[in-house]
Each structure stands twice: as C-alpha cells, then as structure tokens.
Design an enzyme around this catalytic site. Structure first.
Site, PDB file in Angstrom:
ATOM      1  N   LYS A 223       9.507  57.022-121.457  1.00 33.94           N
ATOM      2  CA  LYS A 223       8.875  55.984-120.629  1.00 33.94           C
ATOM      3  C   LYS A 223       7.488  56.477-120.230  1.00 33.94           C
ATOM      4  O   LYS A 223       7.320  57.660-119.903  1.00 33.94           O
ATOM      5  CB  LYS A 223       9.758  55.739-119.395  1.00 33.94           C
ATOM      6  CG  LYS A 223       9.326  54.570-118.518  1.00 33.94           C
ATOM      7  CD  LYS A 223      10.325  54.368-117.374  1.00 33.94           C
ATOM      8  CE  LYS A 223       9.963  53.178-116.489  1.00 33.94           C
ATOM      9  NZ  LYS A 223      10.972  52.969-115.407  1.00 33.94           N
TER      10      LYS A 223
ATOM     11  N   SER B  52      16.231  50.256-112.720  1.00 38.36           N
ATOM     12  CA  SER B  52      15.310  50.195-113.860  1.00 38.36           C
ATOM     13  C   SER B  52      15.803  50.841-115.147  1.00 38.36           C
ATOM     14  O   SER B  52      15.158  50.703-116.186  1.00 38.36           O
ATOM     15  CB  SER B  52      13.962  50.808-113.484  1.00 38.36           C
ATOM     16  OG  SER B  52      13.227  49.895-112.716  1.00 38.36           O
TER      17      SER B  52
ATOM     18  N   SER C  95      12.460  48.195-115.020  1.00 33.78           N
ATOM     19  CA  SER C  95      11.118  48.442-115.525  1.00 33.78           C
ATOM     20  C   SER C  95      11.088  49.256-116.820  1.00 33.78           C
ATOM     21  O   SER C  95      10.075  49.260-117.509  1.00 33.78           O
ATOM     22  CB  SER C  95      10.317  49.181-114.464  1.00 33.78           C
ATOM     23  OG  SER C  95      10.883  50.459-114.240  1.00 33.78           O
TER      24      SER C  95
END
Ligand SMILES: [Mg+2]
Ligand SMILES: [Zn+2]
Lengths: 474, 483, 100
Positions: free
Chosen positions: A75, A174, A150
């Site tokens: 990420k 997330s 996210s």
C-alpha cells in the site's frame, strides 16, 4: 494464480525462480493496470534486481526465506527507501523516502519481492479508493464497482492476480472491508503486533498493518513474517511474532463463538444470510454458537469519527511545504503553508482535518474528543465481557457487497456508515479477520468477520480456515 | 536594582528551559550536539518525516528526575502530549511536551538569602530547530527569507516553572543563578546561557502589596542573568507608569532588547493560540519504578546549598569577599581543592582565595593541577616557605605544566626561603637605617610594621614572608623592652 | 437535536488547520461536518462521568531507547527532497511572527 506458499516452495526447491514469478506478476500488471488503476508505481528495476539476487543466493545453497521470490504489493502509505511514496495525495507527489518501514525490511529479509506501490484513499481516509488523488481503483471482479478502501489497491492487486499477497493498513476497516468486497482474506492484527514504523500515520492509536491473501494459509504466513516487536515503535507489543501457520488447521472443535446482533443487523439480506450460514458451518465444525448482543458497539462509529480525525489533524500538520513534498508559494511562511495544504489535500482529507481540529479545540474537547475516548473504554470493556463468555465473535464485515462508483461518494455520512461493523475492533485494539463466505447480488463475494481478544490471531486464522473449507474454496 | 515606590510590588515567575546533557536526542538516536554543520544531526524522526515514530530516551528521563529531586519535586507517573501549532522550526508542526501530568511537580528552591521559591513543575519536552533570517537586518522583522536548521530539533529539554513567588529583580537573578548551579550539579545541564542551553522567560506583573495579582507580561530573549535583572526592572517600571497614568496592562509577550535596555510587544495574547493538546498516541505512559527513583536519588550529588554550607563552615565569620569567593568555588565546582587543602592542615580562607582567584583564572588547565599539589602549595605559603606572590607563581606553573612537586618548582624559580638568620640580619639593618620609624613602632604604633615589611620586600625582591617579618619585628620589640 | 456547528466555527477551524476554503466549500463543509457531529449526539448525550478515557488500547508503560547515538541521514539526500534549500538549510518565505 499460485499461492504465496506454493511460489515460495517452488522457488526454494528450484522448480521455479524468483525472476520467473516476478515476470508472471509484471505481465499481469501490464495487462490490467491501465484498466484497474491498482499500482501507482511499479519498481520493475528494483524488483528484478531483488528477484535475481534471490535466485543467485538460492543457487549458492542459501536459505532464501519463507517468502522466497514471492512478489508482493505494498500500500502506498508504506515507506520504501528511494521509492516514490504518495499516500495517494498530491501533497507528497515526487517524495522518495530516505528510509524503509520496518515491515518492508522484514519482507525483504524473508525473500519477498516488493513489486510496487498500490492505490489508496488519500492518507487512507475512505472506504472506496475513490478519494485517491490519482483516480479510483476498480474492482477486478466488476470494474464498475469499487474495490473498497482505503486499501483498495492492495486488495485489487491480489483479486486481479497481479500478486498473491499484499500489504494494507486498517484504521477503521481498511483491510477487512476491501477484502470482503474483493473476495479475499484480510486481517487487522492486534494493535502493536506489527510495527507501524514507516507506515504513514492516519490515526496512530488505531492504525495497524495487515495482510491480504486469497487463502487463509497465505495470510497467516505473511502476518507471521511481518509481526513481532520493533524497538523503533514505542507502541509495539514486547513479544516476538506468534506462530500462526502451524495452527491454521487446528480446527474449532469445542470452541464457543458469539454471533453478535450489532455486527450484522442492518446489513443486506444476503449478508445476514452469509453470516448465519457461517455460524452454521462453525457449528458443524464443533463450535457452540451463542447469540449475543453488545449494545455498546453501536457507539463505535461516532467515537471513531472523532478520534481518528482528531489524531489525523495533528499527524497531517507536518505537510506544510517546508521539508519535503509539494510546496505552493506564498507571500510569507503562513501563506505558503496554507496554499500548499489547500492545493495539496483533497476534500475528504480536509473534511477530516477540520473535524479533528474542531473536536480538539478549546471548548469542544470534552464534549467530543474526551467523550469519544470514554466510549472507547466502554467498547473495550464490552468486548472483554463478551470474551469472558466466548472464544471468538462472528458478524458481517460490510453491510453489502461492492457498491458502484459514485453511489456513496457524495454523502460522507453514508460512506462512513459502511465501516460500522469493522470500527469497534480498531477502537479496542483487538484483531479481526474478514473471510469470504457466500455470494450476494450479481454473484459478488460477501465477507464475514471473525473477531477475537488481543493476541488471538492464531485462533482467528483457524476459524477462518474452517469457513474457507466450508465455502468450498480449499 | 530599581525600587518601586508608592506601595507597588513586583511579582515574577520564571520559566527556565534547560537542554539536557544526553548523548542523543529525546526521541531519536541523532547526536545531541551544539555547533555541528546545519542539518547533519537529523533523521526521519526528528525531521518529522512521514511514517517516523518517537521512542523515549531513558537517560533524558533520568536527568529529568535528577532535576526534580534536586528541586524537592514529587515524581509522578506522567504522559506526553502534543502541543499543536504551525511553525517552520518545528518539524512535525506539533511539539511533544508534558501537559497535565508532568514528571516533576510541587517542589521548591531555597535561595542563599534564606527565601524560598516554589517550583510548580519541571516537565520534559523537545526543543525546536533554529532559524536564520536573510535580508533586512538579519533579524526576524524585515527579513525576506529564513533558513531552518533542525539539528536542535528534538533535543531534550526540561522546562522548570516557578511559582509567582519572586518579589524583586535581584531575587529573580539569585533564583536563576542558584537554579543554574543546581542544574550543573545534577549533571543534567551545562547551564550555558550564551549557547542557549539554559533559557529564561520571565512573567512579570506588579500590584499593590497583598492585592490580587496584576496582569502579567511574558518577557523573552533574556540571554544572561544581567539581562534578566535589567528586563524585570524595566518592565515593572513600565507597568507601574502605565497603571499610574490610569492605563491597563495588556497580557502579551514582550521582547527584551539588551542594547536599548527596553521591552517591546512581540505578540498580544488576545489572539491566543489554541494548541489542541492531546495525548501523543505514538508514546506510552511514563511511570519510573520506585527502584529506579531510589537509585537516582541515591546517586544524586550534593547540591550547591549543601556545598556552600560546608565551605562557609570552614571559616569563622566569613567576610562578604570570602562569601563571594565561596560562590565562585561552588559555581565552578572546585571545592574538592579546598577540602583537600583543609584536610592536609591548610587554612581554609587561604585555600578558598587561591581557588577562587588563581585556579578560576586558568580553568582550561585545571585538569593539570592535582589537589595534592595544590594543598602542598597552600601549606608552603602558610608556613612562610613561600610568599603569597611566590605561591601564586607556583600555582600558575602547576596549572600550566602539571606536576606534583611545588617544592621543586619553588627551588627552580629561586624561591628559597630567606633563612631566619638572613631575615634577622635584614631586619636589623633596616632598624638601624630607620631609627624614627623603629622608635614609633617600639612605642606601640603597629601600623609601622607595614612600613618595615615593604622595606624588607624591597631589599629581598619579594622573597620574604610578611608574617615572618612581623614575627621578627615583634621578637625584637619584646627583646629590647626586656633589656 | 441540531448540530452546534456554525459557519464561523468551520472558518475558525480552517484557519487553525492552515486551510483556505471558498465560500461554497465553507457551506458544504458546515453541513457535512454538522451531520457527523449530529450523529455523534448519541454519544455526547451519555453521562460518562465515571468512565476513564482510553487514549491507547493497551496500557504499555516505560518504553525506552537507550541513550546511544545512531547515524543521522545524509544531508544532501534530505535537502534534495526539500522544496527549497540554501546553505545546507531548508529555506522558507519570510516568517511574520515569533514562535508562540
Ligand atoms: Mg514549553
Ligand atoms: Zn533524529
């Protein structure tokens, strides 16, 4: 797509090579990244060099680690030395961190090959990846829908078979929510189990790094590699990484699982049906299922949407145009900072910074932030009471399946409500895993959520494995 | 010191920031060092780079505890908060500081004059970086650009906040001087105001005696004890004049201009910052164990007050000059020379004087001088083997070149003691040469002794010992009168 | 219950947070933040006087590093990431006031 465990075994025994696995991964990225917008940056050169080095070390007979030659996606809120790191924000565009996150070092030491950085909601604030300054990521299972957020990019990378495993971060769901929407296993570990050093902070007391994988075994393997005490993170738990892979097939016979009304009520019918089916599957595996109500969990959303923005308002102050990242000029230093932040942050980030600033400001602290910290105490106490009765809890991960673009993006409150089932464990610091179970509309995957007390990761994986088998996936 | 009239009273509270003498910074491993090339002692943590996290320096906690213990504070479990405000010298745009739960609270400091000043708290926090201003006069105002060096950013500080117990600029100065001595004695700080490792802000207000406190102004840029005293006097007078003209004091931060000798408005407190303090979620609570506290307390060296008392006790009824000399000795931490000389049988007053003057004048060579050599020199002076002038010369040599044999230095310099015979002969010839003076001395005018000492010194080129001359003169006076 | 949030509150908070808002954004954010605070009324309404706040999920205490110097970063690398630098320092436009 081979599992990470298979790739590592193949690379270790020489039936495949790290370079070949990387090429397969890069080819898949080349094939689908334009359409899906999963990776913001692919480090072809660095990954190739790392893969070659692993192959060379293996040919010399060295142990190349439990993730030998496994391509992995990170990420883009994780620092990797020299690699552009943006948090999907214009304010960090062009920044190359001069250091790596602890977990990146651990992954590399375990033989994993980081292939690049994945898209996210700006600074991890969102539940759809629509808040990225570099465009949304599409759900590989249905590109008209969001992958969740996210960590939408990291979920999509695995769902699209670009990599077998990836890393996300979970502040209010997330990892678990995109795992559910993309049909993956995703875990938020116990707070402090994985070092946050090098994870760009959204909300420090809630953020936790965790794994995405297609299988429970891969998720356990990945977490085992990245977990364990780090002296660079003062909130890191003092103990070494727990043994997880060895317990994946321990089963659930004789365990008690609480089916929590507040963790599925209000969800779509198909989701509720999946949760009930999962409870049934656990019963068949020898669990006792107890129906529970934990009313305090309903307060979680309110507390979360004050605590997380409050911490974020402070964590994001450093993006001021002085030391790194983007600057927009101004007459004086204050004007420069204001111009930089105004141009550099997107609407959702601004919304949360303002909400958090308000919650902490003179005259409002007690009513909002202070009160939210007390609700946090209530949440912890309520979970502790539940875990005095049962080993694990069961509920839904999300209220529904992956939604369409734009469906919730104009209504922040509707978007926030999407996190209602995942938030309580972040407040408590407890671990939870989302595992695919059943299907909903358009045959889209549904995730069910297993929650446990602090340090119960091994048991959560064992329970997830029971559901994985029952769901007919392995 | 200015004295206020018309019943006005000064009320002062001081906030003293001291940098701690750790090897590394408060939350990272960067070197805590003054004077390095700009931005060479920085890392992701102290530069506030995204993703970095602070971890507390154990030694900084220990030094903070030493300060707290020396100031009779309660040491309590404490937390770290974030003080949020945007400013370019602060890399994270918040300062990690202690807020409602400081490590040290509720102490006091006793001053040499017997007065006591309360210590509200002594908490830990991180220092900021340093800005340099370009264009204009090189000062903040009028500059068109500024440059930031983060070497100091993250250096550990303890902020010591006094109660508003101080009632004069002289008392404020005495407090700051005594506190500085304590900080140095604990080993927590070098106390160097000129390098900014000890910085003082003064909260000054005035009131009619026993009236409620007046509105206070905070005075910044006090870079020396002299500035502190002058600024408080100036500011108190300014406030009194303002009030006597029917005006009101506005709560504000004021800047002391040392050259112009006045304070001026820096910032009005009306646009008060909203710092949005909250617990730093990256740090855990601090609760030093009783065992640790006990160990720190047991290892705490003697504080200036105790050391001062020990030196004063060596002199019966010390004069003001001797008290000043004792302050110098304490301030420089040189009393082991005095104690060593006294233990060897030397006179404390002479030893204190030699330390406060001769050793203090050559501190850079102090490591060369052993307490034994010092004691031997003082004893030689006391026995008359060396004159005061000669003793000073010998000490100078020992400081410059080291060594443990003052007798050898004295011999090499030709400082041979005039033999009693030789001194007697010299005195006898001077008596013959100055019959009038001798006659008056014989009649009991002791002042004439100084005349004869001067003559002896002149004719022996300083090699005689004054006390020996007096002894010779007295012997001769008594001898003659017995005739 | 209506939200306590006014337009001026949002403007004040934006100033504190170093953000400039257009008039339209001010309106939008006032209503959106108002909704979140309204939702939080379920929580604000509770009497939690007897409940201790939790700032941190686990009660870890006394986590230290030893006072050992570790290498700092290369200055050239750091300054190459800076928007503006001069003479080994980070450069900023003029500063209007002293630090608080
Ligand atoms: Mg302070
Ligand atoms: Zn540092």
């Amino acid at each position: 797509m081979k599992s990470a465990q298979t790739i590592a075994n193949d690379v270790r025994d020489g039936s495949s090579s790290a370079v070949a696995e990387l090429q397969r991964s890069l080819a898949r990225i080349a094939e689908r990244n334009d359409e899906l917008n999963v990776f913001l940056y692919v480090d072809v050169e660095g990954a190739t060099a790392a893969a070659s080095a692993i192959d060379e070390r293996r040919s010399r007979g060295e142990d190349v680690g439990p993730l030998a030659g496994v391509p992995i996606a990170l990420k883009d809120n994780l620092c990797q030395i020299g690699i552009p790191t943006t948090c999907s924000s214009k304010i960090l565009e062009g920044w190359r961190p001069p250091y790596s996150a602890t977990i990146v070092d651990r992954l590399i030491a375990a033989g994993a090959v980081p292939v690049g950085k994945t898209n996210l909601d700006e600074f991890a604030m969102g539940s759809s990846t629509e808040n990225s300054a570099f465009g949304p990521t599409r759900n590989p299972l249905d590109p008209s829908r969001v992958p969740g957020g996210s960590s939408g990019g990291s979920a999509a990378a695995v769902a699209a078979d670009m990599t077998s495993i990836s890393i996300g971060s979970d502040t209010g769901g997330s990892i678990r929510q995109p795992a559910a929407l993309c049909g993956l296993v995703g875990m938020k570990p116990t707070y402090g189990l994985v070092s946050r050093y090098g994870l760009i902070a959204f909300s420090s007391s809630l953020d936790q790094i965790g794994p995405f994988a297609k299988t429970v075994g891969d998720a356990a393997l990945l977490l085992e590699v990245i977990a364990g005490h780090d002296p660079l993170d003062a909130t890191s738990l003092p103990e070494p990484a727990p043994s997880l892979v060895a317990h994946v097939n321990d089963g659930m016979a004789g365990k008690r699982v609480g089916l929590v009304r507040e963790l599925y009520e209000g969800a779509d019918e198909s989701v509720v049906a999946s949760v009930r089916a999962a409870a049934e599957a656990l019963r068949e595996a020898g669990c006792e299922i107890v129906e529970l109500s934990i009313p305090e969990l309903r307060l979680g959303l309110s507390a979360y949407y004050l605590i997380a923005p409050a911490e974020a308002s402070s964590n994001l102050a450093r993006y001021d145009g002085v030391r790194f990242g983007r600057r927009v000029d101004g007459e004086d230093v204050t004007a420069m900072m204001e111009a930089t932040r105004t141009a550099g942050f997107g609407a959702e980030v601004k919304r949360r910074i303002m909400l958090g600033t308000y919650a902490l400001s003179a005259g409002y602290y007690d009513a909002y932030y202070g009160q939210a910290l007390k609700v946090r105490t209530l949440t912890i106490q309520a979970f502790a009471r539940a875990y005095a009765q049962v080993d694990l809890l069961l509920g839904a991960t999300t209220p529904g399946v992956a939604f369409k673009f734009g469906e919730k993006s104009n209504d922040p409150m509707a978007m926030y409500l999407n996190d209602v089932f995942t938030i309580p464990t972040n407040l408590a610091g407890d671990p939870a895993v989302s595992v695919p179970f059943g299907r909903g509309e358009e045959n889209l995957p549904i995730g069910v959520q297993l929650l446990g007390p602090p340090r119960s990761e091994a048991q959560l994986f064992a329970a997830a494995r029971v559901l994985e088998i029952a769901d007919g996936r392995a | 010191m200015t004295t206020l009239t018309n019943g006005w009273e000064i009320v002062v509270g001081l906030e003293v920031h001291t940098e701690l003498l750790t090897h590394s910074k408060l939350f990272c491993g960067c070197e805590n060092h003054f004077g390095s090339e700009p931005n060479t002692n920085v890392c992701p943590v102290c530069l506030g780079l995204p993703g970095s996290l602070p971890v507390l320096n154990e030694q900084a906690v220990e030094l903070a505890m030493r300060i707290g213990m020396a100031l009779h504070c309660t040491i309590a479990p404490s937390t770290f908060h974030r003080k949020n405000y945007f400013y370019p010298d602060q890399s994270k745009d918040y300062q990690i500081s202690q807020y409602d739960l400081p490590i040290n609270s509720n102490g006091y400091l006793d001053l040499p004059d017997g007065s006591r000043v309360g210590i509200e708290r002594a908490h830990m926090e991180e220092d900021t970086g340093k800005t340099t201003h370009l264009g204009g006069s090189g000062r903040l105002a009028g500059a068109d650009r500024s440059l930031v060096d983060y070497n100091r950013c993250g250096v550990p500080l303890v902020e010591i906040v006094s109660a508003p117990d101080i009632r004069s600029s002289a008392q404020a100065r005495a407090y700051a001087a005594e506190l500085r001595g304590i900080l140095i004695a604990t080993g927590a700080s070098d106390g160097r105001m000129e390098e900014g490792s000890m910085r003082i802000d003064a909260n000054v207000s005035v009131r009619q005696a026993n009236a409620p406190y007046g509105t206070r102004c905070e005075i910044k840029n006090l870079n020396s004890l002299r500035s502190l005293q002058r600024a408080i006097d100036y500011e108190a007078l300014r406030q009194v004049e303002l009030l006597e003209e029917g005006g009101t004091v506005r709560q504000e931060t004021r800047h002391w201009d040392e050259d112009r000798g006045e304070t001026s408005t820096l910032r009005v407190k009306e646009d008060a910052e909203d710092y949005r303090y909250f617990r730093d979620p990256d740090l855990v609570d601090l609760a030093p164990s009783q065992q640790w506290q006990d160990a720190v307390r047991a290892a705490l060296p003697a504080m200036p007050a105790e050391r001062r008392a020990a030196l004063i006790a060596t002199i019966t009824q010390p004069s003001d000059a001797q008290r000043d000399a004792i302050e110098v000795v304490i301030d420089l931490g040189l009393e082991h020379y005095v104690h060593s000389a006294v233990a060897a049988g030397a006179d404390a007053a002479t030893a204190i004087s030699r330390v406060a003057n001769e050793i203090a004048a050559d501190l850079e060579h102090v490591a060369n001088l052993s307490p034994a050599a010092f004691s031997a020199t003082v004893l030689m002076e006391q026995s008359g083997a060396l004159s005061a002038t000669q003793a000073k010369t010998v000490l100078g040599e020992l400081l410059e070149h080291g060594g443990d044999n003052p007798q050898a230095i004295a011999a090499a310099k030709g400082f041979e003691q005039l033999s009693a015979d030789s001194l007697g002969a010299t005195v006898a010839s001077l008596i013959d040469a100055h019959p009038d003076e001798w006659g008056r001395y014989r009649e009991g005018d002791d002042k004439l002794a100084q005349f004869f000492i001067g003559q002896v010194m002149k004719s022996t080129k300083g090699q005689a010992n004054g006390k020996a001359v007096i002894a010779e003169l007295q012997a001769r006076r008594q001898g003659r009168s017995q005739d | 219950m209506s939200s306590p949030l006014q337009r001026e509150d949002v403007a004040r908070v934006a100033r504190l947070a170093r953000l400039t808002l257009t008039e339209a954004e001010l309106d939008l954010f006032t209503s959106q933040l108002g909704q979140v605070l309204e939702h939080a009324n379920d929580m604000s309404a509770l009497n939690l006087d007897d409940v201790e706040p939790t700032a941190h999920p686990f009660g870890l205490i006394n986590v230290f590093r030893r006072d050992v110097v570790r290498p700092s970063l290369d200055r050239d690398v750091l300054l190459s990431q800076a928007p503006d630098a001069e003479s080994g320092r980070f450069a900023v436009p003029r500063i209007l006031g002293e630090a608080p």
